[in-house]
Structure formats: C-alpha cells, structure tokens
Design a protein around this motif. Sequence first.
Motif, mmCIF file in Angstrom:
data_model
loop_
_atom_site.group_PDB
_atom_site.id
_atom_site.type_symbol
_atom_site.label_atom_id
_atom_site.label_comp_id
_atom_site.label_asym_id
_atom_site.label_seq_id
_atom_site.Cartn_x
_atom_site.Cartn_y
_atom_site.Cartn_z
ATOM 1 N N THR A 71 -1.472 -8.819 11.280
ATOM 2 C CA THR A 71 -2.505 -8.858 10.197
ATOM 3 C C THR A 71 -2.894 -8.560 8.711
ATOM 4 O O THR A 71 -3.882 -7.450 9.365
ATOM 5 N N VAL A 72 -2.360 -7.767 8.166
ATOM 6 C CA VAL A 72 -1.907 -6.449 7.109
ATOM 7 C C VAL A 72 -2.540 -7.542 6.185
ATOM 8 O O VAL A 72 -1.888 -7.172 5.911
ATOM 9 N N ALA A 73 -3.550 -7.022 5.381
ATOM 10 C CA ALA A 73 -3.694 -7.584 4.378
ATOM 11 C C ALA A 73 -4.570 -6.071 2.613
ATOM 12 O O ALA A 73 -5.490 -5.774 3.691
ATOM 13 N N TYR A 74 -3.906 -6.165 1.840
ATOM 14 C CA TYR A 74 -4.197 -5.450 0.891
ATOM 15 C C TYR A 74 -4.865 -6.186 0.141
ATOM 16 O O TYR A 74 -4.052 -6.825 -1.051
ATOM 17 N N ARG A 75 -6.005 -5.938 -0.755
ATOM 18 C CA ARG A 75 -7.373 -7.353 -1.159
ATOM 19 C C ARG A 75 -6.747 -8.262 -0.767
ATOM 20 O O ARG A 75 -7.186 -8.888 0.522
ATOM 21 N N ARG A 76 -5.761 -8.911 -1.812
ATOM 22 C CA ARG A 76 -5.350 -10.635 -1.368
ATOM 23 C C ARG A 76 -3.908 -10.737 -0.190
ATOM 24 O O ARG A 76 -3.647 -12.182 -0.467
ATOM 25 N N ALA A 85 -2.869 1.006 10.392
ATOM 26 C CA ALA A 85 -3.118 0.108 10.891
ATOM 27 C C ALA A 85 -3.128 -0.127 12.342
ATOM 28 O O ALA A 85 -4.380 -0.345 13.133
ATOM 29 N N CYS A 86 -2.689 0.207 12.778
ATOM 30 C CA CYS A 86 -2.911 0.659 14.482
ATOM 31 C C CYS A 86 -3.379 1.621 14.379
ATOM 32 O O CYS A 86 -4.485 1.632 15.989
ATOM 33 N N LEU A 87 -3.346 2.610 13.908
ATOM 34 C CA LEU A 87 -4.166 3.873 14.132
ATOM 35 C C LEU A 87 -5.600 3.563 13.376
ATOM 36 O O LEU A 87 -6.776 4.105 13.806
ATOM 37 N N GLY A 88 -6.093 2.315 12.476
ATOM 38 C CA GLY A 88 -7.550 1.950 12.477
ATOM 39 C C GLY A 88 -7.916 2.434 11.013
ATOM 40 O O GLY A 88 -8.912 2.898 10.677
ATOM 41 N N VAL A 89 -6.942 3.054 10.593
ATOM 42 C CA VAL A 89 -6.644 3.550 9.098
ATOM 43 C C VAL A 89 -7.318 2.591 7.983
ATOM 44 O O VAL A 89 -8.319 2.237 7.478
ATOM 45 N N VAL A 90 -6.549 1.642 8.134
ATOM 46 C CA VAL A 90 -6.661 0.918 7.516
ATOM 47 C C VAL A 90 -6.951 -0.560 8.327
ATOM 48 O O VAL A 90 -6.280 -0.870 9.228
ATOM 49 N N PRO A 91 -7.942 -1.125 7.571
ATOM 50 C CA PRO A 91 -8.457 -2.149 8.526
ATOM 51 C C PRO A 91 -7.246 -3.423 8.993
ATOM 52 O O PRO A 91 -6.471 -3.713 7.590
ATOM 53 N N ARG A 92 -7.571 -3.891 9.915
ATOM 54 C CA ARG A 92 -6.602 -5.557 9.984
ATOM 55 C C ARG A 92 -7.542 -6.634 9.824
ATOM 56 O O ARG A 92 -8.350 -6.746 10.291
ATOM 57 N N ALA A 93 -6.269 -7.530 8.942
ATOM 58 C CA ALA A 93 -7.052 -8.335 9.007
ATOM 59 C C ALA A 93 -6.879 -9.403 9.839
ATOM 60 O O ALA A 93 -8.472 -10.207 10.407
ATOM 61 N N SER A 94 -6.652 -9.270 11.168
ATOM 62 C CA SER A 94 -6.464 -10.409 12.184
ATOM 63 C C SER A 94 -5.394 -9.200 12.880
ATOM 64 O O SER A 94 -4.224 -8.790 13.101
ATOM 65 N N GLY A 95 -5.594 -9.943 14.369
ATOM 66 C CA GLY A 95 -5.025 -9.096 15.650
ATOM 67 C C GLY A 95 -5.077 -8.131 16.336
ATOM 68 O O GLY A 95 -6.318 -7.491 16.504
#
Lengths: 448, 280
Positions: free
Chosen positions: B38-43, B76-86
């Motif tokens: 799961t990926v979230a930008y802000r909320r 998110a897979c490459l870790g550029v965007v933080p993952r909220a979970s998973g």
Amino acid sequence: MPRFAHISTVPAQSLPTFGEVLDTLTFRAGFNASVVVGGTTLLGVAAGIIGVFTLLRRRSLTSDALSHATLPGVAGAFLAASFLGLDAKSLPLLLAGATLTGALGVASIQAMLRWTRLHEDAAIGIVLSVFFAVGVVLLSVVQKSAPAGSAGLATFIYGNAATLRIPDVVAMGGLAAAAMIGAGLFFKELRLICFNDGFARVDGWRVSLLDGVLLGLVLLVTVAGLQAVGLIMVVALLIVPAVSARLWTERLGVLVLLAGVLGGLSGYAGSSISALLPNKPAGAVIVLTAGSFFVISLICAPSRGMLASSVRFARLRLRIAGDHLLEAAFDASAVHLSRRTLRDIARERVWAFWLRPLVTLSLGLQGLAKTKRHGLDITPEGARRGQRVSRNHALWEQYLISYADVAPSHVDWSVDQVEHVLSDELIAELEARLLERGAPVPLAEVTR
Amino acid sequence: MNRTEGDVVARPAAPVQTSVADRPEHSAASPLSVHAMTVAYRRKPVLWDVDYDAPANRLIAIVGPNGAGKSTLIKACLGVVPRASGEVVFWGETYRRARQRVGYVPQRESVDWDFPVSVLDVVCMGRYRRIGWCRPVSRAHKEAARACLDRVGLADLASRQISQLSGGQQQRVFLARALAQEADLYFMDEPFAGVDAATERSIVGVLRELRSAGKTVVVVHHDLQTVSEYFDDVMLLNMRIVAAGPVSQVFTRQNLQRTYGGRLTLLSEAAEAIARGSAD
C-alpha cells in the motif's frame, strides 16, 4: 546638512597611476593589499567551482537563505562568549556560530519541505527573513551591552576585505583546494545527481550524502566569504560566475573550470580595483566585477548569448522570407520577378518595409537570385530551391490531412510554420509513408 | 487482554524470518514479487493492497487510467516512493541486494534537458554503478555505452548536446542508458509517451531484443490500442490490481470496464484494439 558634512571633507580622489595599478595586480602594493587580493581570488575560485553544482542542482536560493541565516550565529556567538567570559571578538568563535545557524537554516528548509506542504520558494523565503530578523535583533542586543563589539559584527553584513589576515588567506586557499579536489573526485557522481537524481537513487547512489557534502561546501564558502564580502552578497560569488560560465559552454568539465577562473578573476580584479580606489568596499566591487563578466557573457557568448541568438533569429527570418519568395516564383513558373510582383509578394506576406531589400540581398549573396534593374532574376539554383520548398509544403499538407486529425481548413496556417523546419530525413520518411498508404505524392521527384 | 483479535492490523502478521518469496503464492524464480503493498501520498492512498508476481522473460504492460498509480507502483517497487506497508522482493531478495540486476527508464519529463552533457555522457551514466565511486569513466565503458546507443539507432548523435535532441531521441537516450545498465529486469515509465513513429519502432525492437535475451520488462503504458501488439502480459491497475496475466486472457472488455469505469471513449478504443488483436 551637517550630518553629511563629512562627505565634503573627503579629499578629491585622484585616479591611480599606471604604476600603482601594476603594483596592485602583481601583489607588490604592500603586504596588506596582497593578502586581500590573494584571499578574495582564492575565495572566488572556490565559490565558482562549488557554485556550478549548486546552480545545476537548483540550490542557488537555498545558499542565499543559508548566508542570511549566519547572522544570528555571529551575534549569538558574540553574546554567548561575552556571557561566558571568553574573548567575544575571536574570529573562529564567531564563524563557528555562523556555521551553526547557517546549517540550522538549511535544515529548517529541508524539514519544512519534508513535513509540510510548503513549496521550496516559500520555505526559503521564511528561513531567509526570519533568521535574518533574529540576527538583527541579536545585533541590537550586542549594541546595547557592548557597543564596541557591534561595530565589528556589522562588517559581517556588508563585508570588509581589509580585515583579512594571513590565516584567512590560508583557509581560503584550503577551501579552494577542497573545492577542486571534491569536484574532481566526485565529478561523475555530482553530474549524475544534478542531471537525474531519481535515476541516481534507483541506481543505488547515496544522493542525500552527496547533497550533504555539496551543501557543506556551500556552507564553508559562505562562512569564509562573510568577512570579505559580507553575508548579503556572498551568494553572488556562488551564482554569478557559474551562470556566466554556463553561457559559454555546453560541457560540464569546461563549465567547472571556467566558473573557477571567472570567480577567481572577479575576486582578483574586484579587490584590486577597490584597493586602488579608497573607500570602495571590496565586497561590492567584487560582486560588481562578477556582474560585469555576466553582462559581457550575456551579450557576447556564442549560441547562448543575446547577440548570437538575435543574429540567429534574424537569419531564420530572412531564410523564411527568401523561401516564400522562391516558392512564389516556382508556383508561378517564373524565372523573373518584376518589381511589381516583388511588391505583391511583400504585401501578401506582410513584410516590414526594410525586409524586401534585405531578402533580395541575401538571395543574391547565396547565388539564388540576381538583382536586375527591372526586378529579380531567379537562378537555376534558386528555382530548384523554390521547387523543393513548394514540395515540402505540399508533402506536409498531405501528411497533416492523412495522418493527424487536423481540420483541413487549418492546414495552411501550420504549414507555413513548419515547412522550414523539416529535415531532409523526415521529408524522405513522409514521402515513403504517403506512397505506402497510396496517398498521392505531390509533384515530381526533385533533382537535387 | 486479548488484543490480537481487535488489532488494527487486519492481515495476520507473517513470521519475520519468512520472506515473501517463500510463501506459496509467490515464486522465488519470479524477478519481481509485490506483496500487500500500500502506498499513500500524505493521507491519500494511491495504491492499495497490491499483490503481484511478475512472470520471468515476458514483456509486461501496466495500464490504467490517469491517477491510477501506474508510475507510483514502479517507484514504490524501486524504493523511490516510500511504502506505507507491504514488501517487494526481486528474485527473492531485497532491492538493495538485487539492484545490480535492475534497470530503470524514468519519465522523460523528469529531467531538465538543457543540461550541459552530451548524449554519450548520459548513456555512460548507466555504467556508473559498475565503475564505482570516484573513478573516471574508462574507454571500455564508453565503448559499451556507444554500443547501446547504436542499438537504439542514435550512434551518430553520441557527441550531440542533449538539448538539441527531439523528444523521441531523448526517450531513446534514456533507453540506451538503461541498456548500458545490463540488467535482467527493466522498469520503464511511459517510454512511448509523445514519441514519433521511428522512436516507437525502435523501442519495440529493443523490447523484443530484451525478451529474446531472457530479460523481463515492466512498462507503464498508456495506449490501449498497442497493448496486444507489443506485450505478452498486462496488469490492469486502478489503485488496486483489477486483473493481471497474459494479454490474451486478461485484456478483455469486461476487465477494461472494471479498470476504466464509465469512460466510454476509452472503452470504444479498447474494444477496437481487442477486435484487432483477436483478428491477428
């Protein structure tokens, strides 16, 4: 009036003699002048090199906020030292304070970007003004408690190169060396993060570490420049030589060298000029020198300069007008255009009155037409060019109609924009694609 | 007392030492396994509970409407965007350990093309991680980069300034840089966006070359009409995965409707594309 009476008591300055100029420029005008010139030259070299990467990483304004954020550090260090009974005028102590709050300012910007929805420009504006305001307030406290010290501290705002001493010059030399070694060692890494930090991160490079090193170097240059140039103008040494150098080159290596040279020259020439003309503050003169290099670069630089780009635009305009003329001649199957026809073409194309003689002149120089007393003769080469332009025109029109969803009524307008830009390669491809689709290719094959 | 039942974590916590690849639903041979991401930008959640196992040696398209989270999935897979979970693993390993085998083509608009470097300089950036910190680019690496430029048909432009390139040429330079990374799994973010016909042909050619060399390529794609022509597998994404698998099975009108909702113009395009695909 009496408040400014001292101005009239300053003796009229005489211009320096050639000998004095030569002595200053060759470090023979006394020990103190040489120290100042040497120190500011080295500072300029360091700032120029680091400034290139600051500019390309889009951190120029961050460095501006950083330099303003050093003021509370200077004043705070002074107050803390006098409170603790230390030597409040010790330079290393004051600069340590400046470094501390400068770093704090940058950290505040980063924190705001990370934790709030503020954009970078707003975050920079907040840090710059608030930190500076804190500094001004602290300075007023210093002024009350130790009036003698406040005069010294105020020089950090506008700088006073005359206060430079040998250890300062050594420190600036070390900084210039650090900038050169750092740029050489991390050249490829800095190039990567400045161009494409997202890719660098995915590729496994420690982008934040490199950014930290770069900002650290910016901090050192700023603190080193506080004394000589002052915190308001020191950012100019980072930005202006780098921007000027960028106008001259498209290669990063050359850019770094050139910015170092321009920065060094600004420091050298600026402090020499201020040494020769008494009462001219060195910091401002150095920045003005860098500024004049910038203005010269802006006007004269090849390809990116204003002169070059206006010449290029004028030539493009002439070429388009010439092509229109040759095309009109080709479409009318005419090898001779009378003065009246020329006038009609000019009117139809809405040429400015001065454009027609220039167009005929340039066609003449290119051997595409010959001016005769009764009008213009199109040479065989000019006729071929007219044929080619006319064919491009028709091809593009066909392309737009058959491929893109462009309303045919709009086609002519776009054609006139692009037919001069089409490359031979694209034209060949267009022709092939149209043939492939069975669309009629206009006009016979041109003999080139 | 008995807090485990009412815990905020709805999913039963996996034993820490088990990596995703060991679980029955994910295979260790898979170049990419995404589990419960799961990926979230802000909320605002952008991607939610994504589970995916990429089959090896396939060309995989990620399609979905604007804002569906296609680029975010890659990042998110490459870790550029933080993952909220998973969790995301590559051949059963973390990204940090598998990085040498992963190549990346970012969006063309993500950089300033008025930057003082040449075309060859940019392609050489793909070699940097092989070269390592503080070492200059050797002649051999330059030659390798030049060969990659040749594969995208830009060998003649090696010393050209990147600001002088057309949009399609810029995209091919990025592709050449990824080739220079010599990876086994590639992520490409919208490589076909706004390119000319010659570039599109060149990219498709390179994709097929990569497949015959045994590589896996995950491509964010926006053009439904070309999905069945260019790709083996497709992932239909709209915040969550609607369907994923071989194009012939998954790329159906019904799935597209579930992905794109009521966007009729898109649907008619897609129907056309499917009709054309099944006619082939």
